[in-house]
Design an enzyme around this catalytic site. Sequence first.
Site, mmCIF file in Angstrom:
data_model
loop_
_atom_site.group_PDB
_atom_site.id
_atom_site.type_symbol
_atom_site.label_atom_id
_atom_site.label_comp_id
_atom_site.label_asym_id
_atom_site.label_seq_id
_atom_site.Cartn_x
_atom_site.Cartn_y
_atom_site.Cartn_z
ATOM 1 N N ASP A 44 -4.324 0.459 -4.328
ATOM 2 C CA ASP A 44 -3.434 1.668 -4.218
ATOM 3 C C ASP A 44 -2.215 1.464 -4.807
ATOM 4 O O ASP A 44 -1.209 2.303 -4.955
ATOM 5 C CB ASP A 44 -3.185 1.978 -2.646
ATOM 6 N N SER A 45 -2.242 0.440 -5.866
ATOM 7 C CA SER A 45 -1.162 0.440 -6.743
ATOM 8 C C SER A 45 -1.315 1.614 -7.613
ATOM 9 O O SER A 45 -0.103 1.894 -8.395
ATOM 10 C CB SER A 45 -1.184 -0.793 -7.585
ATOM 11 N N LYS A 113 -10.907 -3.034 0.603
ATOM 12 C CA LYS A 113 -9.737 -3.968 0.907
ATOM 13 C C LYS A 113 -8.932 -3.327 1.809
ATOM 14 O O LYS A 113 -8.542 -2.207 1.749
ATOM 15 C CB LYS A 113 -9.146 -4.494 -0.346
ATOM 16 N N GLU A 115 -5.083 -4.193 4.168
ATOM 17 C CA GLU A 115 -3.988 -5.225 4.407
ATOM 18 C C GLU A 115 -3.790 -5.600 6.006
ATOM 19 O O GLU A 115 -3.851 -4.715 6.773
ATOM 20 C CB GLU A 115 -2.608 -4.437 3.954
ATOM 21 N N GLU A 182 -0.726 -12.338 -1.369
ATOM 22 C CA GLU A 182 0.308 -12.038 -2.339
ATOM 23 C C GLU A 182 1.795 -12.442 -2.190
ATOM 24 O O GLU A 182 2.132 -12.352 -0.782
ATOM 25 C CB GLU A 182 0.210 -10.383 -2.255
HETATM 26 O O1 KIV Z 1 -3.154 -2.145 -4.862
HETATM 27 C C1 KIV Z 1 -3.211 -3.451 -5.591
HETATM 28 O O2 KIV Z 1 -3.188 -3.479 -6.724
HETATM 29 C C2 KIV Z 1 -3.310 -4.539 -4.781
HETATM 30 C C3 KIV Z 1 -3.071 -5.833 -5.536
HETATM 31 C C4 KIV Z 1 -1.806 -6.082 -5.813
HETATM 32 C C5 KIV Z 1 -3.883 -6.930 -4.686
HETATM 33 O O3 KIV Z 1 -3.391 -4.534 -3.598
#
Ligand code: KIV
Length: 277
Positions: A44-45, A113, A115, A182
């Site tokens: 989600d980056s 994934k 969090e 992280e």
């Molecule tokens: O969203 C992302 O790119 C991430 C990574 C920084 C692990 O969660």
Amino acid sequence: MRVTITQIKEMKQKGEKIVMLTAYDYSTAKIVDEVGVPLILVGDSLGMVVLGYESTIPVTMEEMLHHTKAVVRGTKRSLIVGDMPFMTYHLSVEQALQNTARFIQEGGCQAIKLEGGVTVAEKVRRIVECGIPVMGHIGLTPQSIHQFGGHKVQGKSPEGAKRLLDDAIALDEAGAFAIVLETVPTPLATLITEKVSVPTIGIGAGIGCDGQVQVINDILGSFADFVPKHAKQYAKLTDIIRKAVTDYHNEVKNGTFPTEKQSFTMDESVLAELKAK
Ligand code: KIV
């Protein structure tokens, strides 16, 4: 045949370092896949490095699915992990299952994934029970940035370190196949790596993790807003892109682009006939 979570877990047992990178589009994902990177995260980056939001918080399911589909289309071998956006798995187990299912069914990825640690462990267990591989993510989890009060290293205090270890163990016990750590001090990340059975994938967590993940724009130098301390620039694409765009701009303005090489001819008689009318 794509990489499987079993192969990823075996890499920890064999002491083989695990490489993971983010990707958000077809062309980039194709290169990452061809290089042989086993894990691609559609993170989600995306919200920050592609869509220009200030944080990952505004990112929606629709945006994530749109980009996940493109990455899946560009890849043959890498295992694709879709990143659950903010508040798409917090409300209930049912909500988490519904949105997870969308990533797998509509997005076409092989894992998701999310969090959090102890607080999301029950959801992780239920998702895994449905046959969907889950990657955990603890430490400086960007969706909780307001709670942390900024980009601060996590797990430095005795309570913070204990909390992170508990989170990692909870995710391991809930059935996560890997855990992203992280912005965590290297010694703590190394200890967590020793204590859990599944691979740890570090980002700003030092060399003691089983693998490393980076945001692709950070290592390519294509995101100019800021460079995180944990990132190493293997290229400076912003400079290359700026030069190419400047050259193009100048050549169009001074009439040196396009040349015959980039142009097409036609039969003279067709043109003559048209002119005669
Ligand atoms: O969203 C992302 O790119 C991430 C990574 C920084 C692990 O969660």
